[in-house]
Design a protein around this motif. Structure first.
Motif, short mmCIF file in Angstrom:
data_model
loop_
_atom_site.label_atom_id
_atom_site.label_comp_id
_atom_site.label_asym_id
_atom_site.label_seq_id
_atom_site.Cartn_x
_atom_site.Cartn_y
_atom_site.Cartn_z
N PRO A 43 -4.95 -38.26 17.78
CA PRO A 43 -4.68 -36.99 18.46
C PRO A 43 -3.66 -37.73 19.39
CG PRO A 43 -6.30 -36.95 18.53
CD PRO A 43 -6.20 -37.69 17.60
N THR A 44 -4.19 -38.68 20.20
CA THR A 44 -4.10 -39.17 21.52
C THR A 44 -4.27 -40.66 21.92
OG1 THR A 44 -4.11 -38.43 23.74
CG2 THR A 44 -6.20 -38.40 22.64
N ALA A 45 -3.27 -41.00 22.39
CA ALA A 45 -3.39 -42.53 22.12
C ALA A 45 -4.65 -43.06 23.02
CB ALA A 45 -2.35 -43.79 22.53
N SER A 46 -5.70 -41.48 24.01
CA SER A 46 -5.82 -41.89 25.06
C SER A 46 -7.61 -42.59 25.00
CB SER A 46 -6.08 -41.22 26.10
OG SER A 46 -6.74 -39.81 25.71
N PHE A 47 -7.57 -41.90 23.71
CA PHE A 47 -9.79 -42.20 23.42
C PHE A 47 -9.30 -41.73 21.98
CE2 PHE A 47 -12.73 -43.85 24.48
CZ PHE A 47 -14.25 -42.69 24.52
N PRO A 48 -9.45 -42.77 20.43
CA PRO A 48 -9.28 -42.10 19.39
C PRO A 48 -10.43 -41.43 18.59
CG PRO A 48 -9.76 -44.48 19.24
CD PRO A 48 -9.24 -43.99 20.69
N ASN A 49 -11.12 -40.53 19.42
CA ASN A 49 -12.51 -39.67 19.22
C ASN A 49 -11.98 -38.16 17.97
OD1 ASN A 49 -13.98 -41.32 20.12
ND2 ASN A 49 -15.01 -40.34 21.55
N GLY A 72 -22.98 -40.94 18.08
CA GLY A 72 -23.23 -39.58 18.99
C GLY A 72 -23.23 -38.53 19.26
N LEU A 73 -23.72 -37.52 21.06
CA LEU A 73 -23.16 -36.45 21.34
C LEU A 73 -21.23 -36.80 21.05
CD1 LEU A 73 -26.02 -35.33 23.46
CD2 LEU A 73 -24.50 -34.05 21.22
N ALA A 74 -20.75 -35.48 22.08
CA ALA A 74 -19.16 -36.09 22.12
C ALA A 74 -19.47 -36.27 23.40
CB ALA A 74 -18.95 -34.72 21.78
N GLN A 75 -18.69 -37.17 23.17
CA GLN A 75 -18.23 -37.84 24.30
C GLN A 75 -16.48 -37.56 25.12
OE1 GLN A 75 -20.38 -40.90 25.57
NE2 GLN A 75 -21.40 -39.59 23.79
N ILE A 76 -16.18 -37.55 26.24
CA ILE A 76 -15.03 -36.60 26.89
C ILE A 76 -14.47 -37.34 28.12
CG2 ILE A 76 -13.90 -34.42 27.66
CD1 ILE A 76 -16.33 -33.07 26.38
N THR A 77 -13.84 -38.43 27.69
CA THR A 77 -13.17 -39.31 29.35
C THR A 77 -12.04 -38.59 29.06
OG1 THR A 77 -12.68 -40.68 27.51
CG2 THR A 77 -15.03 -40.93 28.42
N TYR A 78 -11.50 -38.03 28.34
CA TYR A 78 -9.82 -37.49 29.51
C TYR A 78 -9.30 -36.12 29.14
CZ TYR A 78 -8.97 -42.51 29.10
OH TYR A 78 -8.48 -43.76 29.16
N GLU A 118 -7.15 -34.90 27.44
CA GLU A 118 -7.02 -34.33 25.81
C GLU A 118 -8.16 -33.58 25.09
OE1 GLU A 118 -3.24 -36.76 28.11
OE2 GLU A 118 -6.30 -36.79 28.07
N ASN A 119 -9.02 -35.08 25.15
CA ASN A 119 -10.75 -34.89 24.88
C ASN A 119 -10.75 -33.85 24.82
OD1 ASN A 119 -11.57 -38.60 25.53
ND2 ASN A 119 -9.95 -37.67 24.31
N ASN A 120 -11.03 -32.83 26.57
CA ASN A 120 -11.52 -32.05 26.23
C ASN A 120 -10.33 -30.84 25.56
OD1 ASN A 120 -13.38 -31.08 27.85
ND2 ASN A 120 -12.33 -29.48 28.53
N THR A 121 -9.91 -30.72 25.75
CA THR A 121 -8.50 -30.10 24.46
C THR A 121 -8.54 -30.34 23.38
OG1 THR A 121 -7.01 -29.86 26.24
CG2 THR A 121 -6.23 -29.49 24.45
N MET A 161 -14.30 -35.17 34.91
CA MET A 161 -14.63 -33.70 34.90
C MET A 161 -14.32 -32.49 34.88
SD MET A 161 -18.22 -35.14 36.15
CE MET A 161 -19.09 -36.51 37.02
N ASN A 162 -14.93 -31.59 34.27
CA ASN A 162 -14.36 -30.43 33.98
C ASN A 162 -15.20 -29.36 34.20
OD1 ASN A 162 -12.17 -28.73 33.61
ND2 ASN A 162 -12.75 -28.32 31.56
#
Length: 306
Positions: A16-22, A46-52, A54-57, A201-202
């Motif tokens: 869904p985003t090029a920033s981090f394919p999770n 592993g547990l969810a990694q959120i680095t951008y 877009e990942n949080n969304t 961070m959020n």
């Protein structure tokens, strides 16, 4: 007219985003952070990694039924020397015999010669960076007061990431002056699976509370909180999207000689332009010249005339 068989090998990530394919998975079982992490490692990565952002969304939009409470993510805390933005130093300029003291409550000042670790409650001058200039303030304050003062001036307590930056700081510091810089022995938040320091961070307003060492996300609004690791919550696991390849074949009838390199290059440009409009940029092309075949009717006529 020659007939060429063109084969396109298309490859891409389904992301869904090029920033981090999770891709994220919500597990609606209450577990401690360690239990959730072990489960995710066993079943996913592993547990969810959120680095951008877009990942949080994407994580918040992951189906979780009617659940809107807290869920574990893969962020947890360690302590060490860290800059204000959470990055651990990759460059040090300690004076000989330093650091004498390490541990929570210690911060770093510099003079013309090098760095020293002292209690963060010491009263010293400080140096701010506003994005272009390093500005020394000779008011004597604690390290935390220096940090706040720089922030109020739309700048940050100086971070010295390399020798070139330290040279710039030296040019504006009196040789015997001692000034706070933005390095302290403090909590560092990092991702459990990749061991990456968290730069995105959020946090919910008032967070993080560094008394607790594990992080959860509020599914309802996507903000993060710190929680005791022994609490039990549902959790999000993550995995990585796999790449896929697709072979597309087509017949092209043309009078153009596709065995000519110039004609091949022209065809490639046309294919690239057409596929780019469809969002496809990673592909390989091969072609083979097909033997000319007689039509079925002509073959039948030939048989009748035998």
């Amino acid at each position: 007219m020659d007939v060429f068989l063109v084969l396109l090998l298309l490859s891409a990530f389904c992301v869904p985003t090029a920033s981090f394919p999770n891709i994220y998975y919500f597990v609606n079982e209450n577990m401690t952070w360690d239990e959730a992490n072990a489960y995710c490692i066993k079943e996913y990565l592993g547990l969810a990694q959120i680095t951008y952002p877009e990942n949080n969304t994407a994580l918040v939009n992951t189906p979780a039924g009617v659940y809107t409470g807290k869920a574990w993510i893969g962020l947890h805390i360690d302590v060490g020397w860290a800059w204000l933005d959470g990055r651990p130093p990759t460059y040090y300029s300690w004076s000989p015999g330093q650091p004498l003291n390490t541990g929570p409550g210690y911060c770093v000042f510099t003079n013309y010669r090098g760095w020293y670790s002292v209690k963060c409650t010491e009263m010293l001058g400080f140096i701010c960076f506003d994005g272009s200039d390093y500005i020394v303030n000779n008011t004597y304050v604690t390290w935390n007061e220096a940090k706040i003062s720089c922030k109020n001036k739309n700048s940050t307590l100086a971070q010295i990431l390399d020798v070139e930056t330290f040279d710039k700081v030296r040019r504006v510091v009196d040789k015997e002056k001692e000034i706070w810089i933005g390095l302290s022995f403090s909590p560092v938040w990092f991702w459990s699976e990749t061991q990456q320091i968290s730069t995105f961070m959020n946090w919910k307003t008032g967070q993080p509370n560094n008394e607790f060492h594990c992080a959860a996300i509020l599914v309802g609004d996507g903000t993060w909180t710190t929680e005791p690791c022994i609490k039990q919550y549902p959790f999000f696991c993550y995995a990585v999207y796999k790449s896929k390849k697709t072979v597309v074949s087509m017949n092209i009838q043309t009078d153009v000689d596709l065995e000519n390199p110039d004609n091949q290059a022209a065809l490639m440009q046309q294919l690239q332009a057409t596929l780019a409009k469809q969002g496809v940029t990673d592909f390989k092309v091969t072609w083979t010249k097909q033997p000319v075949q007689k039509s079925r009717k002509k073959l039948d006529d030939a048989c009748l005339n035998v």
